[in-house]
Design a protein around this motif. Sequence first.
Motif, PDB file in Angstrom:
ATOM      1  N   VAL A 293      -4.230  -4.601  -4.669  1.00 43.39           N
ATOM      2  CA  VAL A 293      -4.260  -4.229  -5.941  1.00 43.39           C
ATOM      3  C   VAL A 293      -2.595  -4.402  -6.395  1.00 43.39           C
ATOM      4  O   VAL A 293      -1.832  -4.597  -5.968  1.00 43.39           O
ATOM      5  CB  VAL A 293      -4.508  -2.850  -6.345  1.00 43.39           C
ATOM      6  CG1 VAL A 293      -5.999  -2.439  -5.869  1.00 43.39           C
ATOM      7  CG2 VAL A 293      -3.581  -1.852  -5.244  1.00 43.39           C
TER       8      VAL A 293
ATOM      9  N   ARG B  17       9.429 -10.532  -3.641  1.00 39.85           N
ATOM     10  CA  ARG B  17       9.145 -10.050  -2.379  1.00 39.85           C
ATOM     11  C   ARG B  17      10.377 -10.057  -1.614  1.00 39.85           C
ATOM     12  O   ARG B  17      11.404 -11.013  -1.703  1.00 39.85           O
ATOM     13  CB  ARG B  17       8.253 -10.700  -1.550  1.00 39.85           C
ATOM     14  CG  ARG B  17       6.666 -10.551  -2.384  1.00 39.85           C
ATOM     15  CD  ARG B  17       5.771 -11.333  -1.876  1.00 39.85           C
ATOM     16  NE  ARG B  17       5.292 -11.274  -0.447  1.00 39.85           N
ATOM     17  CZ  ARG B  17       4.677 -10.065  -0.193  1.00 39.85           C
ATOM     18  NH1 ARG B  17       4.044  -9.461  -0.917  1.00 39.85           N
ATOM     19  NH2 ARG B  17       4.219  -9.829   1.290  1.00 39.85           N
TER      20      ARG B  17
ATOM     21  N   SER C  26       6.372 -11.385   4.324  1.00 41.94           N
ATOM     22  CA  SER C  26       5.539 -12.601   4.272  1.00 41.94           C
ATOM     23  C   SER C  26       5.658 -13.344   2.946  1.00 41.94           C
ATOM     24  O   SER C  26       5.940 -12.536   1.914  1.00 41.94           O
ATOM     25  CB  SER C  26       3.994 -12.514   4.605  1.00 41.94           C
ATOM     26  OG  SER C  26       3.287 -11.404   3.763  1.00 41.94           O
ATOM     27  N   LEU C  27       5.511 -14.595   2.635  1.00 43.59           N
ATOM     28  CA  LEU C  27       5.833 -15.027   1.372  1.00 43.59           C
ATOM     29  C   LEU C  27       7.178 -14.645   0.966  1.00 43.59           C
ATOM     30  O   LEU C  27       7.293 -14.340  -0.169  1.00 43.59           O
ATOM     31  CB  LEU C  27       4.830 -14.811   0.566  1.00 43.59           C
ATOM     32  CG  LEU C  27       3.272 -15.037   0.791  1.00 43.59           C
ATOM     33  CD1 LEU C  27       1.968 -14.453  -0.172  1.00 43.59           C
ATOM     34  CD2 LEU C  27       2.915 -16.402   1.195  1.00 43.59           C
TER      35      LEU C  27
ATOM     36  N   GLU D 120       5.817 -11.675  -7.892  1.00 49.72           N
ATOM     37  CA  GLU D 120       4.647 -11.047  -7.831  1.00 49.72           C
ATOM     38  C   GLU D 120       4.363 -10.044  -9.009  1.00 49.72           C
ATOM     39  O   GLU D 120       5.325  -9.417  -9.485  1.00 49.72           O
ATOM     40  CB  GLU D 120       4.159 -10.681  -6.448  1.00 49.72           C
ATOM     41  CG  GLU D 120       4.779  -9.621  -5.829  1.00 49.72           C
ATOM     42  CD  GLU D 120       4.230  -9.312  -4.491  1.00 49.72           C
ATOM     43  OE1 GLU D 120       3.606  -9.694  -3.790  1.00 49.72           O
ATOM     44  OE2 GLU D 120       4.689  -7.977  -3.993  1.00 49.72           O
TER      45      GLU D 120
ATOM     46  N   PRO E  18       3.629  -6.114  -9.067  1.00 50.44           N
ATOM     47  CA  PRO E  18       4.127  -5.167  -8.268  1.00 50.44           C
ATOM     48  C   PRO E  18       2.806  -4.509  -7.477  1.00 50.44           C
ATOM     49  O   PRO E  18       1.675  -4.342  -8.513  1.00 50.44           O
ATOM     50  CB  PRO E  18       4.761  -4.096  -8.923  1.00 50.44           C
ATOM     51  CG  PRO E  18       4.753  -4.495 -10.424  1.00 50.44           C
ATOM     52  CD  PRO E  18       4.226  -6.082 -10.436  1.00 50.44           C
ATOM     53  N   GLY E  19       2.816  -4.128  -6.589  1.00 41.61           N
ATOM     54  CA  GLY E  19       1.414  -3.496  -5.825  1.00 41.61           C
ATOM     55  C   GLY E  19       1.481  -3.603  -4.505  1.00 41.61           C
ATOM     56  O   GLY E  19       2.327  -3.873  -3.748  1.00 41.61           O
ATOM     57  N   GLY E  20       0.209  -3.835  -3.596  1.00 45.14           N
ATOM     58  CA  GLY E  20       0.064  -3.882  -2.263  1.00 45.14           C
ATOM     59  C   GLY E  20      -1.029  -3.504  -1.811  1.00 45.14           C
ATOM     60  O   GLY E  20      -2.082  -3.543  -2.498  1.00 45.14           O
ATOM     61  N   ARG E  21      -1.285  -3.137  -0.259  1.00 47.58           N
ATOM     62  CA  ARG E  21      -2.510  -2.862   0.129  1.00 47.58           C
ATOM     63  C   ARG E  21      -3.228  -1.837   0.143  1.00 47.58           C
ATOM     64  O   ARG E  21      -2.671  -0.721  -0.182  1.00 47.58           O
ATOM     65  CB  ARG E  21      -2.445  -3.083   1.643  1.00 47.58           C
ATOM     66  CG  ARG E  21      -1.992  -4.722   2.086  1.00 47.58           C
ATOM     67  CD  ARG E  21      -1.432  -4.292   3.425  1.00 47.58           C
ATOM     68  NE  ARG E  21      -0.794  -5.702   3.861  1.00 47.58           N
ATOM     69  CZ  ARG E  21      -1.310  -6.731   4.660  1.00 47.58           C
ATOM     70  NH1 ARG E  21      -2.427  -6.364   5.187  1.00 47.58           N
ATOM     71  NH2 ARG E  21      -0.613  -7.627   4.886  1.00 47.58           N
TER      72      ARG E  21
ATOM     73  N   GLU F  50       1.557   2.422  -4.247  1.00 47.89           N
ATOM     74  CA  GLU F  50       2.673   1.229  -3.771  1.00 47.89           C
ATOM     75  C   GLU F  50       3.701   1.192  -4.711  1.00 47.89           C
ATOM     76  O   GLU F  50       4.872   0.777  -4.178  1.00 47.89           O
ATOM     77  CB  GLU F  50       1.876  -0.094  -3.940  1.00 47.89           C
ATOM     78  CG  GLU F  50       0.810  -0.323  -2.628  1.00 47.89           C
ATOM     79  CD  GLU F  50       1.652  -0.826  -1.743  1.00 47.89           C
ATOM     80  OE1 GLU F  50       2.663  -0.991  -1.499  1.00 47.89           O
ATOM     81  OE2 GLU F  50       0.877  -0.623  -0.325  1.00 47.89           O
TER      82      GLU F  50
ATOM     83  N   TYR G  88      -5.856 -17.470   2.207  1.00 45.29           N
ATOM     84  CA  TYR G  88      -4.524 -18.086   2.936  1.00 45.29           C
ATOM     85  C   TYR G  88      -4.986 -18.465   4.293  1.00 45.29           C
ATOM     86  O   TYR G  88      -5.939 -18.375   4.755  1.00 45.29           O
ATOM     87  CB  TYR G  88      -3.539 -16.668   3.081  1.00 45.29           C
ATOM     88  CG  TYR G  88      -3.015 -16.406   1.672  1.00 45.29           C
ATOM     89  CD1 TYR G  88      -2.167 -17.192   1.093  1.00 45.29           C
ATOM     90  CD2 TYR G  88      -3.141 -15.191   1.041  1.00 45.29           C
ATOM     91  CE1 TYR G  88      -1.778 -17.128  -0.300  1.00 45.29           C
ATOM     92  CE2 TYR G  88      -2.583 -14.856  -0.293  1.00 45.29           C
ATOM     93  CZ  TYR G  88      -1.707 -15.681  -0.768  1.00 45.29           C
ATOM     94  OH  TYR G  88      -1.420 -15.416  -2.121  1.00 45.29           O
TER      95      TYR G  88
ATOM     96  N   ILE H  44      -7.424 -12.536   0.945  1.00 42.98           N
ATOM     97  CA  ILE H  44      -7.258 -11.320   0.116  1.00 42.98           C
ATOM     98  C   ILE H  44      -8.476 -11.134  -0.859  1.00 42.98           C
ATOM     99  O   ILE H  44      -8.750 -12.063  -1.551  1.00 42.98           O
ATOM    100  CB  ILE H  44      -5.878 -11.274  -0.413  1.00 42.98           C
ATOM    101  CG1 ILE H  44      -5.611 -12.261  -1.481  1.00 42.98           C
ATOM    102  CG2 ILE H  44      -4.634 -11.407   0.641  1.00 42.98           C
ATOM    103  CD1 ILE H  44      -4.443 -11.755  -2.310  1.00 42.98           C
TER     104      ILE H  44
ATOM    105  N   PHE I 108      -8.330  -9.696  -4.557  1.00 44.48           N
ATOM    106  CA  PHE I 108      -7.117  -8.825  -5.286  1.00 44.48           C
ATOM    107  C   PHE I 108      -7.540  -8.663  -6.499  1.00 44.48           C
ATOM    108  O   PHE I 108      -8.416  -9.429  -7.222  1.00 44.48           O
ATOM    109  CB  PHE I 108      -6.138 -10.421  -5.365  1.00 44.48           C
ATOM    110  CG  PHE I 108      -4.805  -9.997  -6.168  1.00 44.48           C
ATOM    111  CD1 PHE I 108      -4.120  -8.754  -5.975  1.00 44.48           C
ATOM    112  CD2 PHE I 108      -4.423 -11.047  -6.945  1.00 44.48           C
ATOM    113  CE1 PHE I 108      -2.921  -8.762  -6.637  1.00 44.48           C
ATOM    114  CE2 PHE I 108      -3.248 -10.946  -7.497  1.00 44.48           C
ATOM    115  CZ  PHE I 108      -2.478  -9.838  -7.406  1.00 44.48           C
TER     116      PHE I 108
ATOM    117  N   PRO J 203       2.626 -16.304  -5.403  1.00 41.96           N
ATOM    118  CA  PRO J 203       1.805 -16.743  -4.444  1.00 41.96           C
ATOM    119  C   PRO J 203       0.574 -17.193  -5.084  1.00 41.96           C
ATOM    120  O   PRO J 203       0.338 -16.967  -6.050  1.00 41.96           O
ATOM    121  CB  PRO J 203       1.260 -15.352  -3.756  1.00 41.96           C
ATOM    122  CG  PRO J 203       2.368 -14.190  -4.280  1.00 41.96           C
ATOM    123  CD  PRO J 203       2.571 -14.844  -5.433  1.00 41.96           C
TER     124      PRO J 203
ATOM    125  N   ASP K 181      -2.189 -15.700  -6.903  1.00 45.59           N
ATOM    126  CA  ASP K 181      -1.947 -15.144  -8.343  1.00 45.59           C
ATOM    127  C   ASP K 181      -2.254 -16.225  -9.578  1.00 45.59           C
ATOM    128  O   ASP K 181      -2.381 -15.993 -10.818  1.00 45.59           O
ATOM    129  CB  ASP K 181      -0.494 -14.762  -8.397  1.00 45.59           C
ATOM    130  CG  ASP K 181      -0.244 -13.751  -7.813  1.00 45.59           C
ATOM    131  OD1 ASP K 181      -0.734 -13.686  -6.550  1.00 45.59           O
ATOM    132  OD2 ASP K 181       0.762 -12.803  -8.125  1.00 45.59           O
TER     133      ASP K 181
END
Length: 135
Positions: A9, A25, A30-31, A36, A38-41, A55, A77, A82, A84, A120, A123
């Motif tokens: 998200v 990041r 990674s990457l 990006e 802001p957010g994450g898993r 996050e 990837y 992902i 997203f 990334p 996006d």
Amino acid sequence: MARRHVRVVGAMLQNDGGRYLITQRPPSASLPLLWEFPGGRVEEGEDDATALAREILEEMGVAVHVLEQAMHTRHEYPTYDIDFRVFHCRMAEPERNIRHLRVHDHRWVTLEEMAGYRFPDADAKTLAKLLDLDS
Ligand SMILES: Nc1nc2c([nH]c(=O)n2[C@@H]2O[C@H](COP(=O)(O)OP(=O)(O)OP(=O)(O)O)[C@@H](O)[C@H]2O)c(=O)[nH]1
């Protein structure tokens, strides 16, 4: 081995001046050093809004209000996929409270400026939608 599927998200976080928050990041992630939303898993059993607020709190130490979903996209990837989802968000506290806990840097940018940052591959669709809103 089965491909890894990651649910992610991100926040389309606009301030009163109409600028969007983007974060960089860390060099060790990674990457590395890409910019990006802001957010994450999303963790097991967690809903999207809770994951996104968590996050952002972990990454920058600030609370946000998560509003409606702006985008849903999938991206492959080389080693994982992902799923997203991007949500409109607003800050729940002053911008000066932002700290770089797990982000390398942050910027408040106009849509025009955003095009000058490297994001990334996943996006692309979100960026296109944002630029489209502007036209
Ligand atoms: N927060 C965020 N993640 C994104 C975006 N675009 C994109 O491809 N991702 C990917 O979604 C995943 C987000 O997970 P994360 O940033 O929480 O990664 P992590 O530290 O848990 O693990 P990681 O370093 O192995 O990726 C990463 O693989 C990241 O590359 C974006 O705009 N915002």
